[in-house]
Design an enzyme around this catalytic site. Sequence first.
Site, PDB file in Angstrom:
ATOM      1  N   GLU A 162     -12.117  -2.092   2.329  1.00 32.08           N
ATOM      2  CA  GLU A 162     -12.992  -1.051   2.858  1.00 32.08           C
ATOM      3  C   GLU A 162     -13.700  -1.464   4.144  1.00 32.08           C
ATOM      4  O   GLU A 162     -14.929  -1.500   4.224  1.00 32.08           O
ATOM      5  CB  GLU A 162     -13.993  -0.626   1.773  1.00 32.08           C
ATOM      6  CG  GLU A 162     -13.293  -0.095   0.531  1.00 32.08           C
ATOM      7  CD  GLU A 162     -14.240   0.233  -0.618  1.00 32.08           C
ATOM      8  OE1 GLU A 162     -15.463   0.095  -0.452  1.00 32.08           O
ATOM      9  OE2 GLU A 162     -13.744   0.625  -1.683  1.00 32.08           O
ATOM     10  N   ASN A 203      -7.130  -3.168   2.128  1.00 34.41           N
ATOM     11  CA  ASN A 203      -7.219  -2.083   1.154  1.00 34.41           C
ATOM     12  C   ASN A 203      -8.363  -1.142   1.526  1.00 34.41           C
ATOM     13  O   ASN A 203      -9.428  -1.589   1.954  1.00 34.41           O
ATOM     14  CB  ASN A 203      -7.476  -2.704  -0.233  1.00 34.41           C
ATOM     15  CG  ASN A 203      -7.333  -1.745  -1.378  1.00 34.41           C
ATOM     16  OD1 ASN A 203      -6.311  -1.068  -1.498  1.00 34.41           O
ATOM     17  ND2 ASN A 203      -8.330  -1.685  -2.241  1.00 34.41           N
ATOM     18  N   HIS A 239      -8.300   7.285  -4.842  1.00 31.28           N
ATOM     19  CA  HIS A 239      -9.252   7.903  -5.768  1.00 31.28           C
ATOM     20  C   HIS A 239      -9.324   9.379  -5.377  1.00 31.28           C
ATOM     21  O   HIS A 239     -10.050   9.764  -4.461  1.00 31.28           O
ATOM     22  CB  HIS A 239     -10.619   7.235  -5.660  1.00 31.28           C
ATOM     23  CG  HIS A 239     -10.635   5.818  -6.113  1.00 31.28           C
ATOM     24  ND1 HIS A 239     -10.371   5.459  -7.430  1.00 31.28           N
ATOM     25  CD2 HIS A 239     -10.878   4.662  -5.457  1.00 31.28           C
ATOM     26  CE1 HIS A 239     -10.461   4.143  -7.554  1.00 31.28           C
ATOM     27  NE2 HIS A 239     -10.758   3.636  -6.369  1.00 31.28           N
ATOM     28  N   GLU A 267      -5.339   2.015  -6.499  1.00 28.95           N
ATOM     29  CA  GLU A 267      -6.451   2.347  -7.399  1.00 28.95           C
ATOM     30  C   GLU A 267      -6.406   3.825  -7.813  1.00 28.95           C
ATOM     31  O   GLU A 267      -7.428   4.501  -7.859  1.00 28.95           O
ATOM     32  CB  GLU A 267      -7.793   2.037  -6.731  1.00 28.95           C
ATOM     33  CG  GLU A 267      -7.923   0.591  -6.271  1.00 28.95           C
ATOM     34  CD  GLU A 267      -9.261   0.281  -5.612  1.00 28.95           C
ATOM     35  OE1 GLU A 267     -10.255   0.992  -5.909  1.00 28.95           O
ATOM     36  OE2 GLU A 267      -9.319  -0.664  -4.805  1.00 28.95           O
ATOM     37  N   ASP A 269      -6.617   7.303  -9.369  1.00 28.83           N
ATOM     38  CA  ASP A 269      -7.098   8.170 -10.432  1.00 28.83           C
ATOM     39  C   ASP A 269      -7.304   9.559  -9.839  1.00 28.83           C
ATOM     40  O   ASP A 269      -7.407   9.719  -8.625  1.00 28.83           O
ATOM     41  CB  ASP A 269      -8.364   7.642 -11.137  1.00 28.83           C
ATOM     42  CG  ASP A 269      -9.472   7.229 -10.196  1.00 28.83           C
ATOM     43  OD1 ASP A 269      -9.611   7.824  -9.111  1.00 28.83           O
ATOM     44  OD2 ASP A 269     -10.239   6.313 -10.548  1.00 28.83           O
TER      45      ASP A 269
END
Length: 452
Positions: A162, A203, A239, A267, A269
Amino acid sequence: MRSLRSGFSLASALTGLATLGALLAGATAPARAADAPLRDLAAAKGKIIGSAVNPAKLTGTYGDIAGREFNSVTPDNAMKWESVEPSRGTFNWAPADQVVAFATAHGQQVRGHTLVWHSQNPGWLANGTWTPAQLSTVLQDHITAEVGRYKGRIAAWDVVNEAFNEDGTYRSSIWSNGLGQDYIANALTWARAADPGAKLYINDYNVEGVNAKSTALYNLVRSLKERGVPIDGVGLQAHLILGQVPSSLQQNIQRFADLGVDVAITELDVRMQLPSTAAKLTQQAADYKAVMDACVAVSRCTGVTVWGFTDSDSWVPDVFDGYGAATPYDESFTPKPAYRALAGSLGGGTTEPPGDGCTAVYSVVNQWNSGFTGQVRISCSGGALSSWRAGWTFGAGQRITQSWNANCTQSGTAVTCSNASYNGTVPDGSSVTFGFNGSWSGSNPVPVVTLS
């Protein structure tokens, strides 16, 4: 799932319990796990299917699913700086070691997460006063220690996490403020020196589609490649919000791949506003499939990691008020339509398995001051089962103390009961019943049972 919990208080009345089962609707069995585990389907396509895992939970049903379904695991928090190095030069490796040992025992890869981040740093680091030279030494020492400890046992590291703002500018952090933008190149270089065999990634989130943030990341990776800085891949966190998979996802994966780096969905979801509904679960399944399809379509997309595989372990409800149900399994470890969508994208069967015409109904048959006797009846009409597993989530702290005609386990609020050796077969038009004793206090709401 949180949205499937059903409240029905019995604290004020103990009469009429024998007829309670007739008042409760049965829970139609959802899609069961694919015939082949996701990891086998993914391996056949040369892909990774992974999950973030909590090392403290890697036992029982949670551990069984994590080991059976995934060929890669990512520690959720166990390798972050505040966990690993809570005071300078003093390391706590135990939780991270647990994950690595679990992966080794189950033939899985490990994705290391994460070495350099603006968040979850220990107080001694975040609140310290550092010269650039001191901060550089601290960072190099940490990377060297952590990557070096797991040399040869970590397939890929999220080295830098990030680094960008939404508009594509560099995020203000202890690293960018103290060391300038080259902290990224230095971190990658130090990680390569500590383990030349591990793949090194940058990432980030909200970089799944083509936008200002992903373009800034693209330009950084291109610059690092031109400078000879070791960079092997880009992680797209993913996400996502229900129904909002970026239409340019595959295009974006491909443009990074064209730079000569790998791409991983790290990651995934898909959160929805609660309560969950059948329509939302259908949309969620389509979203999961769209992400996996995009990865399968690009040869340099290494695979997809979900950020926790069960709603009982998801970070979403704690961070996004009113949202949840974001993962492929519900809180009772029953696979949701999203699970089958992932399997279908990887070449597994997409038709519903036998037993779709089977339901499970929970009822309380007796209750006293601190205890109760419950039962679940599994009935098949238009379907059949050769084996079964029933699961539910208690809503008021109830605990099972004894069971019969089933093998029942409880982890927290989640209960899973599987057939005994003699009653796994439920033909069309037949039923089986199992029972249990439990404890309760205050109220005894009746849960909805899911069948798999």
